[in-house]
Write a protein that holds these residues in place. Structure first.
Motif, mmCIF file in Angstrom:
data_model
loop_
_atom_site.group_PDB
_atom_site.id
_atom_site.type_symbol
_atom_site.label_atom_id
_atom_site.label_comp_id
_atom_site.label_asym_id
_atom_site.label_seq_id
_atom_site.Cartn_x
_atom_site.Cartn_y
_atom_site.Cartn_z
ATOM 1 N N ASP A 21 0.815 -1.214 0.000
ATOM 2 C CA ASP A 21 0.000 0.000 0.000
ATOM 3 C C ASP A 21 0.847 1.262 0.000
ATOM 4 O O ASP A 21 0.548 2.231 -0.710
ATOM 5 N N LYS A 23 -7.765 -2.624 -1.930
ATOM 6 C CA LYS A 23 -8.155 -1.229 -2.131
ATOM 7 C C LYS A 23 -7.973 -0.854 -3.593
ATOM 8 O O LYS A 23 -7.217 -1.495 -4.330
ATOM 9 N N VAL A 77 -4.492 -2.346 -4.776
ATOM 10 C CA VAL A 77 -3.581 -2.850 -3.749
ATOM 11 C C VAL A 77 -4.137 -4.182 -3.272
ATOM 12 O O VAL A 77 -5.179 -4.229 -2.606
#
Length: 242
Positions: A90, A115, A128
């Motif tokens: 991330d 994400k 991600v």
């Protein structure tokens, strides 16, 4: 035998999993540096061979597997292409948007158990997640894949699965520009892993063909880091067999 990159701890020689990649990014950040594998400018081989990858077409959809914070993504987006990246770490994605001066929207992406970051009016999307959670059902198929350091980074046990997935992600007329590395594997465990040309050809099978594009000796820059006497990158253009 030399160990994997100094900023990448590993469970055992040649195997690095997501928590270790996260630790590597964090270690580099704490030291005020970029990870050793990050290229700060537009990759010279992408810019040199872009016409071969795009076949002279514009407005293409590009996939960046294990994209990190590659500046190539914004460079291509600025040329009118649409970019989809997939990255496990991330913080790497946050750094990309920050360093590119792009304010992203961030949403949950349960379809990949991760994400989704989006910027430039959706022209850059980065998921991600575990790369193998990303399938053609998420974003369809792609005109072009720029595989710079992805295939060589995954663990050897996942290489066959990676190529099978690539076949489903490429459009019938799609192309992939892939970077592999070659060195004496008895001296260095990877990652990045040594990829013999014949091994890659066997994994691609009869459905895909590979054409040599370019090579570069990187011993002076990288060999000393891993205490190996020679290492080179080799670039292949991969597309459907005729």
């Amino acid at each position: 035998m030399a160990q994997p990159q100094k900023d990448l701890p590993s469970e055992y020689p040649g195997v690095v999993k997501l928590p270790q990649w996260e630790q590597g990014w964090q270690k580099a950040k704490d030291a005020g540096k970029d990870p050793q594998f990050h290229v700060q400018g537009v990759h010279e081989m992408l810019s040199k061979h872009l016409d071969q990858l795009t076949a002279g077409r514009s407005g293409l959809k590009f996939l960046f597997p294990l994209c990190g914070k590659a500046v190539d993504m914004k460079w291509l987006a600025d040329q009118g292409h649409t970019i989809v990246g997939v990255e496990g770490v991330d913080d790497a994605v946050r750094q990309f948007f920050q360093e590119s001066a792009i304010e992203p929207t961030v949403t949950d992406a349960p379809e990949v158990k991760g994400k989704l970051y989006q910027g430039l009016d959706g022209r850059i999307s980065i998921y991600v997640c575990d790369y193998f959670n990303f399938t053609s059902q998420i974003q369809g198929q792609f005109d072009a894949i720029w595989d710079r350091g992805a295939f060589v980074a995954i663990n050897e046990e996942d290489q066959e699965k990676y190529i099978k997935m690539m076949k489903t992600l490429l459009k019938p007329d799609g192309r992939c520009l892939m970077e592999i590395m070659q060195y004496d594997p008895s001296l260095f465990a990877g990652p990045p892993h040594n990829i013999p040309e014949e091994a890659l050809k066997k994994l691609l099978g009869p459905d895909l063909c590979m054409t040599f594009v370019d090579t570069k000796d990187i011993t002076e820059r990288v060999g000393k880091l891993w205490n190996i006497p020679w290492i080179k990158t080799v670039y292949f253009l991969i597309k459907a067999s005729d």
